[in-house]
Enzyme design. Structure first.
Site, PDB file in Angstrom:
ATOM      1  CG  HIS A 263      36.922  40.489  42.248  1.00 31.78           C
ATOM      2  ND1 HIS A 263      35.628  40.102  42.501  1.00 31.78           N
ATOM      3  CD2 HIS A 263      37.292  39.828  41.116  1.00 31.78           C
ATOM      4  CE1 HIS A 263      35.231  39.250  41.569  1.00 31.78           C
ATOM      5  NE2 HIS A 263      36.211  39.069  40.720  1.00 31.78           N
ATOM      6  CG  ASP A 315      43.042  39.563  35.425  1.00 30.70           C
ATOM      7  OD1 ASP A 315      43.124  38.507  34.771  1.00 30.70           O
ATOM      8  OD2 ASP A 315      41.998  40.222  35.508  1.00 30.70           O
TER       9      ASP A 315
END
Length: 384
Positions: A263, A315
């Site tokens: 991320h 996710d």
């Protein structure tokens, strides 16, 4: 004038684009701050409706306010028939995100006060969208699949009704709680690409529907919202833990991107939202008596930590949770958008309240030419 020596940051990484009171990723203290509260703490005791009220009304609701909010959203469940008919004219196989984008754009025509950019008018639009987007998400997909629509059930809670329209069945208490928690965790996350896209569009004084239409297009991309779909397809590709491990090592050897890891903000640690969904996956595995998805996910998590020093993002664990809930994979990203609708609306409202048009510059790396017989004079346009 922009100097060629000015620093260029690909992807605007680390660049401050807005001042906001909505949310902040505090990597020093490990908190996702939402209107002053830590999102992870909220996810343990509060519901998605609480977050809606917090983001749009700037405070957590009382029981009375929460009940009023639930009733307000229920009053907006129904979508104009003409909008739903639009989906019957789209080609079969149209991606649900494309259907959603079309649906949200179509709603603009039904707003008689579309040019009113006041905070109150935008909040009313936000509630209409929050009530209607789940209906669009679920039933645009069903129409595109040649299935019968499932009408909203106002006897159910907000999240239970959404789940019902997605799957055709009423969720168990655990399923409802887990699904609601996923919506809460997806609700707001500072300035990702789709939120930035919405604010850029809103900065032109475009309306809320237009800003959210652009956000749908952004969120469809596999490097943003579409990652959850890619994760589930990857997990389904492997029939066992050993198969998943082999798949991961094969992808690493080929230097292929493995979705669900890393991320831009959480560089050296696990996305705290992913940990909440991992715990939810553990609960669902116990309820269903099947931990195969959990064991595959944990195997992949171990490999990526050792081999790449990367950790799961939301996710990676939201995808198998939706898988265990029986939700069709093409709906994962539309659900993400539906959950993020409240955050996007809050950002558009804030942008309209204290607006300045986004207009960055570039570092030019192309050629410079002079046309013959012009004497080297360049003509400057007055308008863009």
């Amino acid at each position: 004038m922009v100097s060629m020596e000015e620093k260029y940051i690909p992807g605007l990484e680390g660049i401050i684009a807005s001042e906001t009171s909505i949310s902040f990723l505090d990597t020093v203290h490990g908190e996702i701050v939402i209107k002053g509260y830590d999102l992870i703490q909220l996810s343990k005791t509060k519901s998605y409706l609480d977050i809606i009220h917090l983001l749009l009304e700037d405070q957590l609701p009382t029981d009375e306010e929460k009940n009023s909010l639930a009733n307000t959203l229920k009053s907006y469940y129904e979508i104009p028939t003409a909008v739903m008919e639009v989906f019957t004219h789209l080609p079969k196989g149209t991606h649900p995100m494309d259907g959603l984008r079309t649906g949200i754009s179509s709603l603009a025509g039904y707003d008689s006060t579309l040019d009113d950019r006041s905070k109150q008018a935008n909040k009313e639009r936000a509630y209409r969208l929050l009530g209607g987007v789940p209906t669009i998400v679920a039933n645009s997909y069903r129409i595109l699949q040649g299935l019968e629509r499932i009408e909203p059930d106002k006897s159910l809670s907000y999240s239970a009704n959404f789940f019902y329209m997605l799957t055709g069945r009423v969720p168990s208490d655990l399923e409802e709680r887990v699904f609601d928690q996923s919506l809460l965790l997806y609700s707001e996350h500072e300035m990702p690409n789709s939120t930035f896209a919405a604010r850029v569009i809103a900065s032109t004084q475009s309306d809320l529907f237009g800003a959210l239409t652009g956000a749908v297009a952004s969120l469809k991309g596999s490097l943003h919202g579409g990652a959850n779909e890619a994760v589930m397809y990857m997990l389904n590709e492997a029939e066992s833990v050993a198969g998943l491990e082999g798949l991961f090592y094969k992808k690493l050897f080929k230097k292929e991107k493995i979705m669900g890891f890393g991320h831009r903000v959480y560089m050296k640690k696990m996305d705290p939202r992913a940990l909440m969904m991992k715990e939810a996956l553990q609960e669902l595995s116990i309820q269903n008596g099947d931990d195969s998805l959990l064991r595959k996910c944990e195997a992949g998590e171990r490999i990526m930590e050792v081999e790449k020093g990367l950790y799961p993002n939301l996710d990676y664990y939201a995808a198998p949770v939706y898988g265990m809930l029986g939700i069709p994979i093409p709906l994962y990203t539309p659900i993400f958008f539906s959950a993020r609708t409240v955050g996007l609306c809050a950002h558009v409202i804030e942008q309209h309240e204290n607006n300045r048009l986004f207009r960055p510059r570039v570092i030019y790396s192309g050629a410079r030419h002079t046309l013959p017989n012009t004497g080297g004079v360049r003509v400057n346009a007055e308008n863009e």
